[in-house]
Design an enzyme around this catalytic site. Sequence first.
Site, short mmCIF file in Angstrom:
data_model
loop_
_atom_site.label_atom_id
_atom_site.label_comp_id
_atom_site.label_asym_id
_atom_site.label_seq_id
_atom_site.Cartn_x
_atom_site.Cartn_y
_atom_site.Cartn_z
N CYS A 162 4.35 0.77 4.56
CA CYS A 162 3.14 -0.02 4.32
C CYS A 162 3.36 -0.97 3.15
O CYS A 162 2.89 -2.11 3.18
CB CYS A 162 1.95 0.90 4.07
SG CYS A 162 1.35 1.75 5.56
N HIS B 205 8.17 4.38 13.37
CA HIS B 205 9.17 3.32 13.35
C HIS B 205 10.23 3.58 14.39
O HIS B 205 10.48 4.71 14.79
CB HIS B 205 9.80 3.17 11.95
CG HIS B 205 10.48 4.40 11.42
ND1 HIS B 205 9.78 5.47 10.91
CD2 HIS B 205 11.78 4.71 11.30
CE1 HIS B 205 10.63 6.39 10.49
NE2 HIS B 205 11.86 5.96 10.72
N HIS C 250 -0.86 1.73 10.15
CA HIS C 250 -0.17 2.97 9.83
C HIS C 250 -0.48 4.06 10.85
O HIS C 250 -1.64 4.38 11.11
CB HIS C 250 -0.57 3.46 8.44
CG HIS C 250 0.15 4.70 8.04
ND1 HIS C 250 1.36 4.66 7.39
CD2 HIS C 250 -0.14 6.01 8.24
CE1 HIS C 250 1.78 5.90 7.20
NE2 HIS C 250 0.88 6.73 7.70
#
Length: 113
Positions: free
Chosen positions: A7, A99, A46
Amino acid sequence: MNDCLFCKIIAGEIPSEKVYEDELCYAFHDISRMAPVHFLVIPKQHYASAAEINEENAALVGHIFTVIARLAKEMKLENGFRVVTNCGKDADQSVPHLHFHVLAGKKLGTAFD
């Protein structure tokens, strides 16, 4: 998330070597490359891991894979590439932000014992 490494990268608080960016995701080179080509693609929103993907946000993963395919084509990764996501501690997920690792540029061995 205030303490999330990725982030902070998205917010520009931590520098990164950008590969791609749009309104939904950000791609950057991994600082600990495991192949000649090794970059990450992360959603800007997120999510801790793939375990948080559901029917409401599944289109985001489709978008990320479309971006990965486009980048692979632009980078001329015709011989192939690998996409990996780790989910949780037992899978060795080191940053709790969803990710996808993209690895290429050499023949990659098997990932399983």
